[in-house]
Every structure is written in C-alpha cells, then in structure tokens.
Design an enzyme around this catalytic site. Structure first.
Site, PDB file in Angstrom:
ATOM      1  CG  PHE A 237      -4.495 -10.486   2.056  1.00 37.40           C
ATOM      2  CD1 PHE A 237      -4.481  -9.209   2.602  1.00 37.40           C
ATOM      3  CD2 PHE A 237      -5.008 -11.530   2.810  1.00 37.40           C
ATOM      4  CE1 PHE A 237      -4.973  -8.978   3.887  1.00 37.40           C
ATOM      5  CE2 PHE A 237      -5.501 -11.305   4.097  1.00 37.40           C
ATOM      6  CZ  PHE A 237      -5.478 -10.035   4.632  1.00 37.40           C
ATOM      7  CD  GLU A 241      -5.955  -9.078  -9.041  1.00 36.51           C
ATOM      8  OE1 GLU A 241      -5.254  -8.890  -8.029  1.00 36.51           O
ATOM      9  OE2 GLU A 241      -5.772  -8.462 -10.105  1.00 36.51           O
ATOM     10  NE  ARG A 319       0.797  -2.374  -9.779  1.00 38.63           N
ATOM     11  CZ  ARG A 319       0.406  -1.112  -9.534  1.00 38.63           C
ATOM     12  NH1 ARG A 319       1.020  -0.398  -8.613  1.00 38.63           N
ATOM     13  NH2 ARG A 319      -0.583  -0.561 -10.199  1.00 38.63           N
ATOM     14  NE  ARG A 351      -2.384  -4.883   2.156  1.00 37.14           N
ATOM     15  CZ  ARG A 351      -2.920  -4.924   3.379  1.00 37.14           C
ATOM     16  NH1 ARG A 351      -2.727  -5.970   4.145  1.00 37.14           N
ATOM     17  NH2 ARG A 351      -3.646  -3.925   3.820  1.00 37.14           N
ATOM     18  CB  ALA A 519      -4.583  -2.075  -8.844  1.00 34.88           C
ATOM     19  CD  GLU A 728      -2.056  -3.391  -4.282  1.00 33.09           C
ATOM     20  OE1 GLU A 728      -2.522  -2.416  -4.910  1.00 33.09           O
ATOM     21  OE2 GLU A 728      -1.545  -4.372  -4.833  1.00 33.09           O
TER      22      GLU A 728
HETATM   23  N1  MTE Z   1      -7.226  -5.601   3.730  1.00 32.18           N
HETATM   24  C1  MTE Z   1      -7.846  -6.654   4.275  1.00 32.18           C
HETATM   25  N2  MTE Z   1      -8.305  -6.555   5.537  1.00 32.18           N
HETATM   26  N3  MTE Z   1      -8.019  -7.825   3.581  1.00 32.18           N
HETATM   27  C2  MTE Z   1      -7.554  -7.964   2.302  1.00 32.18           C
HETATM   28  O1  MTE Z   1      -7.718  -9.019   1.693  1.00 32.18           O
HETATM   29  N4  MTE Z   1      -6.351  -6.914   0.418  1.00 32.18           N
HETATM   30  C3  MTE Z   1      -5.383  -5.895   0.031  1.00 32.18           C
HETATM   31  C4  MTE Z   1      -5.809  -4.520   0.536  1.00 32.18           C
HETATM   32  N5  MTE Z   1      -6.157  -4.591   1.924  1.00 32.18           N
HETATM   33  C5  MTE Z   1      -6.865  -6.864   1.698  1.00 32.18           C
HETATM   34  C6  MTE Z   1      -6.752  -5.670   2.459  1.00 32.18           C
HETATM   35  C7  MTE Z   1      -5.168  -5.808  -1.414  1.00 32.18           C
HETATM   36  S1  MTE Z   1      -4.119  -6.909  -2.148  1.00 32.18           S
HETATM   37  C8  MTE Z   1      -5.757  -4.837  -2.186  1.00 32.18           C
HETATM   38  S2  MTE Z   1      -5.418  -4.682  -3.828  1.00 32.18           S
HETATM   39  C9  MTE Z   1      -6.721  -3.887  -1.610  1.00 32.18           C
HETATM   40  O2  MTE Z   1      -6.935  -4.114  -0.210  1.00 32.18           O
HETATM   41  C10 MTE Z   1      -8.023  -4.027  -2.371  1.00 32.18           C
HETATM   42  O3  MTE Z   1      -9.026  -3.237  -1.882  1.00 32.18           O
HETATM   43  P1  MTE Z   1      -9.181  -1.678  -2.234  1.00 32.18           P
HETATM   44  O4  MTE Z   1      -8.927  -1.504  -3.688  1.00 32.18           O
HETATM   45  O5  MTE Z   1     -10.571  -1.389  -1.849  1.00 32.18           O
HETATM   46  O6  MTE Z   1      -8.165  -0.964  -1.387  1.00 32.18           O
HETATM   47 MO1  MOS Z   2      -4.297  -6.629  -4.623  1.00 35.01          MO
HETATM   48  S1  MOS Z   2      -2.597  -7.745  -4.915  1.00 35.01           S
HETATM   49  O1  MOS Z   2      -4.058  -5.808  -6.166  1.00 35.01           O
HETATM   50  O2  MOS Z   2      -5.486  -7.795  -4.951  1.00 35.01           O
END
Ligand code: MTE
Ligand code: MOS
Length: 814
Positions: A237, A241, A319, A351, A519, A728
């Site tokens: 989440f 990072e 952002r 997120r 992102a 997000e």
């Molecule tokens: N979904 C789950 N189940 N667990 C996570 O930690 N992180 C979120 C989102 N969805 C997260 C999640 C965040 S902050 C981001 S930036 C994106 O997933 C990252 O993954 P993606 O770029 O593959 O969408």
């Molecule tokens: Mo998501 S806050 O960009 O890891």
C-alpha cells in the site's frame, strides 16, 4: 488502434481468472519473507532499541549490559557501519541516529540467537539522552516555521482577478489526518552473505532496486555485490516503497558482521511506531464561484505533515498539488505546497500518493459550499466536471473527459439516484433521530510517476526447450494481482495457454534498475516490457514457423498453444514443435524486454507539463444512515462505475476497486492516528498503535449493498492491451461516503446548513457535525471579509477543536 493496445483474437488477457496465488493465500501455503526463517539455519534475530522521547540528543549509549544477556550475539551501532550511515535516498535519515527525532526512534539494534534474547538484550541497553523541544502537530510546525524540502507552486491564470470577479467567494481551513498502512505482513528482511562477500537480502519491499542501493551504500559495496529478492508481500500500500530499505540494511549489516543469516521482522507495535504513514495535511483556501456555481478561482496552501525526514514527501506533495482539481475545471488556480518537519515517523507513500489529499481538499470545499450556494452537492459537482478541450492547472489536456460524464450518468441511472434522493428526503422528514444521506463524487487520477525517469521497466522471458515459459519482471506482488496480469500478458503475446507460463520471484539480479511497483503503473510498465520480450521471441519463432508452414513470416499466427498460417486451410503446428525446431536451428529462445512510457514531460521547477500517460476515471454514489444520539452510522449502499480501460483481468480489477474503496472509507471515516500532543512525558507517542485502538474497516463496515461495474467502451490506446491502471484510483471513490455523512449530519439542522466534518469522520466527529448542524450558531462558520486570509486558530480553543475544522466564509454581494 496502437500496436501496444491492440489485442489478438481470443486473448488470455481480459479473462476473469483468479489471483495466481489465491489457493496458496487461502490455504496458508503462500510463502512470505518471514516464512523463510524456519527454512534457514543459524538465524540471528534483530531487535531495535527504541528511545521514548519525541526529540532528544543521545549523549551516551551503554551497550555492554546487552552482551551479558544469554543468547545475545552482537549489538549494532553507528560505529559498525562500513559505508554511509543513512537509510534513505535524501541523506537525511541516519540509520543509527545520534538524535532521536520521534517517539520510538531506534538508535541501535541487538542480534540474538532467539528473538527473546534479542529483546532482553535491547531492554538492557541504556541510552542517555538530553531532551530537546519538539513539534508534534502540523500546526505547531507551521507556527514555528519548521519546513523541509522544496515549496512548489502550481499556477495558472490570475487567481486574484478570478476571485475578484467571482460572484461568491469563500475561504476556510481544513486539517485532516493521515493513515496507517496496516498491511497484514509487517516489515521483514532476511539477509545472508556468501563466501565471496556477496549479500543476498530477501525483503518485503515494493522497490527491490532501491533496497539494493541502500544496502550497498550502508555496507560500502557496489550495487552488483548486493541482490535483493521479494517473494511477495502481505500488502504494501505504499508503506513498503521507501521504508524497507533501512531495515534490510540492518539485517545485511548484521549478516556481514556475524557471518550468520539475520532476520529482522517488526512486530505490529514496532511497525506502527517506527515506520511512516500517509501524510496528514493542513489546507487554507479561498475559492470563487460564478452565479451559477461554476468554479472560477482557487487559491490554496497545502502543508503536508512530513514527519522527521523527507522520505517521499516531495513527490507526494507534487501529486497532491496535481490533484487538487480532481475532476473539475478551475480557470484560475494557485496552489502552494510545503512540507512540515515534525517529530513523528517519516510519512511516506500511501495508495494515491498525495492525490487523495489534494482531491479531499476540493471535495471538502464543494461539500461545504454547496449549501451556501443554495445548490445540492450533486448538481454542483456535475456542473463543474471537466469537458472537452480543457486542461489541468499544470497544463495537461484532459483526454476523454466524456468518460466522466458517462460514468456519472451511469451511476445516477443504475443507483436510481433521483428516486432514492426523494425517498431519503421523506425518510428524513419522518425520522427525527436518524437521518440518511446520499452523495455522488467523481475521481480523476493521473497515471504514471510524476518523476519521468521512473516510467521504464524491464523483463526477462525464457522459453525452455519443452515450450514452457518463465517470466521475470521488475514489478513486485503485494496482493494486487500484478503477477497474474503479467502471466496473462505473456500468454497472450506468445499465444500459449496460461498454464504454460510461470512467474519467478522478483530479483534485482534478473532485472536491474527497476522502479518501485507504485503509482499504479506496475501493469502498464512491466506489461509493456514483457510484451516487448515476448514479441522478440515470437518474431524469431515466426521465421522458423514460416519455413515449416510454407507461408511468409508475417502470415504466421500464434494462439492457444498452436502456430498456423493465416489461411483457413493451414494446419496448425503445436507451439512445442516450433520451439523444438527453433532450438535445433540455434535460434535464441529467451529475450530481455524493455518499455518506456512515451510522450511524458514534467518540469518540476515550473510544475508544468504532461506528467501522466492518461487519467483514470470513476464515479461512486454512497448512502449512509446516521444515528443522531451517537453519530454512529452505517453504509447502506454503494454504486460504482470505474474506468479500467479494457481490463487485463476483470476479477482482479473488481477486487482492487472494492478493496481500494473500503481502504479509502477507512481513511476518511474510521482510522484515527492519535498522536500525544500534550506536554507530558509521552508527548509524541502514537496512542493508537495497535489493532485494539486503531479501527480498521472490517466485515461489519462493508456496504450492505455494493455494486461495482467496469466502464465499457473504454480502450486506452496508450497502455498495454488497451488497459488502464487500477491500484490506487478507486480509493478516492470513498469521498462519496464522507460527503453522504456530511449530508446526513446536515439533515439534523435547518435546510441549507453548511456542515464542517472532521477527517476522519469517526462517529465522534459525525456527532459534533450533527451538533453543529442543529445549532449552526455554535459551529465554526463565521463571517469574514471577502478575500481576507483566514485567521490562525487560537491556542485556547475548546477541547473538540483539534478533531474539527474551522471555516470562515463570506458571500459577496453581486
Ligand atoms: N492491493 C493489494 N491487495 N495490496 C497492496 O499492497 N497496493 C496499492 C495497489 N493495490 C496494494 C494493492 C498501491 S499503493 C499501488 S501503487 C498499487 O497497488 C501497486 O500495484 P500496481 O502498480 O501493480 O497496481
Ligand atoms: Mo502506491 S502509494 O504508489 O505504492
């Protein structure tokens, strides 16, 4: 249609397949970093020595007593660092600090044969400190002028002229809270050093390449001597990072100094008290509307609470500034941003990465101003949505704004919005102590890293002689389903069934120099790279197949594990046979793929450019019911229409939309970070540092009716197989819950009352909003001269003040 977005017939992308690890997740067989400890011999366990002062200088550290504790093997201090004593990329985060910057800051670490030994050892260490004055709240930091990092401004047009010409001008303040990530798996790292001094760290990290760099700089090694692997995360989440790096470096340092594997896993309290969270913000604003309620001008200063070091606060702020418009056209804009430096954990990505904070400000403004403009909030919002030809305040054209209008209308229709609005009015008339509210809010979220260089990715795809496929890519899996989507992309491009493709854990020695999986761009970037690698292989195989099939290479088709010529008469040949042939003809069966997002530019000094490949859109309508005695509420129904382009994997996208929405609702209505702002000895302590005091959404808070629909006819030309990011944006659909609560609270008062609602809108906060609605004269709405800067709150404000917000407004006469 672009080559990137075009799908072959019967693609594997777009199929509703379960998460690749779903069965492992639910049976408990999925391995997380800490599960590897049981499979590792002679592991040492690391325990922090946390100092309980908001701010203090460490004058002496007595570590000898720890070494007397049975099972303690070593204490790690600043003196042990062979490289740079720093855990961040900004060089403002000493790994072993000599100044305690927040309550619970770790000053050194103890390694023990067991975790209990390490814990007892840590307890035996005495830190002598000299307490220093501290700044805990963002207001204290603002008053003290304590800021860090750059102070950017997004500006378009002439905001003063815009305000001067506006029919209605309001001004106000709004302070809102951050959020704890509460990933189920807390931070964890396990480090080994091999016979050549090569360091191998398994880490629960969203950014393995950066973890690698930090480990290398702490140990004084080159990047090539450090490998970082991430099996999967039990949620990131954004909290993983930047925050895992220092913890991985501690484990790696311990392994290097002792020659034994070192495991570092934070327990929940340590994780909550030591690692960063979503930034809370303070906002001051002035806004102008024309007579019809169209936004004319917005002047705002956003101050984020950065905590003790910069971490990702600058890009998060950028952002936020780039999202204060949310989905609304505002001709004249000036938004200043600054980052408060406070004695708290170093706040970080979460997120939405600042987007939610920027958007919350404009949604709060619209929610508060609608009654003062004599409009219902839904009409006011709809009236201000972007339309064709308009650009954002930082100069990016808003492409496909009609999708916003379409999604809006679809939510109105499918949620029966008009009829339910009437029913709710009737219900509210009939019920004195219970009121309902129904609100609809839009989302527009820019996808890509603002920082242009991060918009690149790599992949390594192997086809083995038996035709099976192994994919490596730079993205990490945190539950979001990235790996599943990547398997679907590879299977689609190579034309093989999904079960022929396997995915290997993310490792820096397979794909180097990767960006964080963040992102929401994981699928866009890594999908592009995998598609590129698979296309290279397919083109080589097409040469081989062309000869075998007697057709030109361009007429060779791959699909469902078979290779055939374009004509109906062509007999298909099994994929495996073509692969075998290629091997014997000495044709390379593996490829490295690369992708960079084209067309992006961003000037971070001017805060202008086109930093986003596209915008994701969504609309949500939420209905709540509020109890007038307690402020307790429930969410009765939610309807969402969300734009994911052509979905790569509809089940996963649905899960992301539902999960994102609920996490957003948690931030806005339930989860409360309470920092001790008193002058007592526990000043700076996070009072809500466990599941018992920090209320997360659970089953009981799920909407009773929850309808999620993907927007149709939504192909995105600029992304892999026509899809859009989903991770997000849905979080911000939860604004509809907060606005519904505001409307329900307002229903307790006279018609047209403007209600201030604290964020999070906990039952307690909703109760105070109801009280304000009932007696508007007791609220925080005061008259003020137009265009006058809002006052700073006075120090003797009543107790409820910190959990509420203040507003001044003035309706200028036309
Ligand atoms: N979904 C789950 N189940 N667990 C996570 O930690 N992180 C979120 C989102 N969805 C997260 C999640 C965040 S902050 C981001 S930036 C994106 O997933 C990252 O993954 P993606 O770029 O593959 O969408
Ligand atoms: Mo998501 S806050 O960009 O890891």
């Amino acid at each position: 249609m672009s080559a990137l977005s075009e799908r072959p017939t019967d693609p594997v992308v777009g199929r509703a397949v379960p998460h690749e690890s779903a069965a492992l997740h639910v049976t408990g067989e999925a391995l997380y970093t800490d599960d590897l400890v049981l499979r590792t011999k002679d592991v040492l366990h690391a325990h922090p020595v946390q100092v309980l002062h908001a701010h203090a200088r460490v004058t002496a550290l007595h570590t000898e007593a720890a070494l007397q504790v049975p099972g303690v093997v070593r204490v790690l201090t600043a003196a042990d660092v062979p490289g740079v004593n720093d855990a961040g990329v900004k060089h403002d985060e000493p790994l072993f600090p000599d100044e305690v910057m927040f309550y619970g800051h770790a000053v050194c670490w103890v390694l023990g044969d067991s975790l209990e030994a390490a814990r007892l050892g840590a307890a035996a260490i005495q830190a002598e400190v000299e307490p220093l004055p501290s700044l805990v709240s963002v207001r204290e930091a603002i008053d003290a002028g304590s800021f860090q990092g750059g102070q950017p401004t997004v500006e378009r047009g002439d905001v003063e002229a815009g305000l001067a010409g506006a029919a209605h001008v309001f001004s106000g303040e709004f302070e809102f809270a951050g959020q704890e990530h509460f990933y189920l798996e807390t931070h964890c790292a396990l480090a080994h050093v091999d016979e050549g001094g090569q360091v191998f760290v398994q880490s629960s990290t969203q950014h393995p390449s950066e973890t690698q760099e930090i480990v290398a700089h702490v140990l004084g090694l080159s990047n090539s001597e450090v490998t970082v692997q991430c099996l999967r995360m039990g949620g990131g989440f954004g909290g993983k990072e930047m925050q895992p790096h220092g913890l991985a470096a501690i484990a790696a340092l311990g392994a290097k100094l002792t020659g034994r594997p070192v495991r570092l896993r934070l327990n929940r309290t340590q994780d909550m008290t030591m690692t960063g969270k979503r930034h809370g913000f303070h906002a001051r604003w002035r806004v102008g509307f024309d007579a019809a309620g169209r936004l004319q001008a917005l002047d705002a200063t956003l101050t984020s609470d950065g905590g003790w070091s910069l971490d990702l606060s600058e890009p998060v702020l950028a952002r936020a500034l780039c999202h204060i418009d949310n989905a609304y056209w505002i001709p004249d804009v000036r938004v200043n941003g600054r980052i408060a430096k406070t004695n708290k954990t170093s706040q970080t990505a979460f997120r939405g990465f600042g987007g939610p904070q920027g958007m919350l400000v404009i949604e709060d403004i619209l929610g508060r101003c609608a009654p003062l403009l004599g409009q219902d909030a839904a009409t006011l919002r709809r009236r201000n949505l972007y339309s064709a030809g308009q650009t954002t305040p930082y100069g990016q054209p808003v492409r496909h704004p009609e999708r916003l209008a379409t999604a809006w209308q679809q939510v109105l229709d499918t949620s029966d919005f008009a009829a339910r609005t009437e029913e709710i009015a009737a219900f509210n008339d009939a019920h004195g102590d219970t009121k309902r509210g129904l609100a609809i809010t839009p989302v527009k979220f820019g996808v890509s890293f603002n920082f242009t260089a991060f918009n690149q990715a790599g992949a390594l795809v192997h086809v083995y002689k038996d035709g099976s496929v192994l994919v490596n890519h730079g993205g990490t899996e945190m539950g979001q389903g990235l790996h599943t989507k990547m398997l679907q992309v590879a299977a689609t491009t190579l034309g093989v069934p999904l079960h022929r493709v396997r995915l290997a854990p993310t490792r820096t020695d397979k794909v180097p120099n990767t960006s964080a999986t963040a992102a929401s761009s994981g699928a866009d970037l890594n999908g592009g790279a995998i598609k590129n690698a698979c296309e290279q292989i397919r083109e080589r195989l097409a040469q081989v197949a062309a000869e075998r099939l007697g057709v030109p290479p361009v007429d060779v088709r791959f699909g469902d594990g078979r290779v055939r010529g374009i004509s109906f008469a062509s007999e298909p040949v099994p994929w495996e046979e073509i692969v075998q042939l290629a091997y014997f003809q000495r044709v390379q069966l593996w490829a490295a793929g690369y992708y960079r997002t084209e067309g992006l530019h961003w000037d971070s000094t001017l805060m202008r450019g086109e930093p986003f490949k596209y915008f994701s859109y969504g609309v949500a309508a939420s209905e709540v019911e509020v109890d007038g005695f307690t402020g307790a509420y429930r969410v009765r129904r939610v309807d969402i229409v969300h734009d994911v382009g052509d979905s790569l994997s509809p089940l996963l996208d649905l899960g992301q939309i539902e999960g994102g929405f609920v996490q957003g609702a948690g931030w806005l209505t339930l989860e409360e970070l309470r920092w001790d702002e008193s002058d007592g000895i526990t000043r700076g302590r996070l009072a809500s540092s466990a599941a018992s005091t920090y209320k997360l959404p659970s089953f009981s808070e799920m909407p009773e009716v929850f309808n999620v629909t993907l927007l149709t006819n939504a192909t995105e030309e600029g992304a892999v197989y026509g899809s859009k990011a989903v991770g997000e944006p849905p979080l911000m659909l939860a604004f509809s819950v907060r606005e519904a609560l505001r409307q329900a609270a307002a229903a307790f008062g006279p018609v047209g009352v403007s209600v201030d609602l604290a964020s999070p809108a906990t039952p307690e906060a909703v109760f105070w909003a109801i009280e304000q609605a009932r007696c508007p004269e007791h609220g925080h709405v005061e008259e003020g001269a137009p265009g006058v800067e809002p006052e700073q709150p006075d120090a003797d404000a009543p107790l409820m003040e910190p959990y509420s917000e203040r507003v001044q407004h003035q309706l200028t006469q036309t």
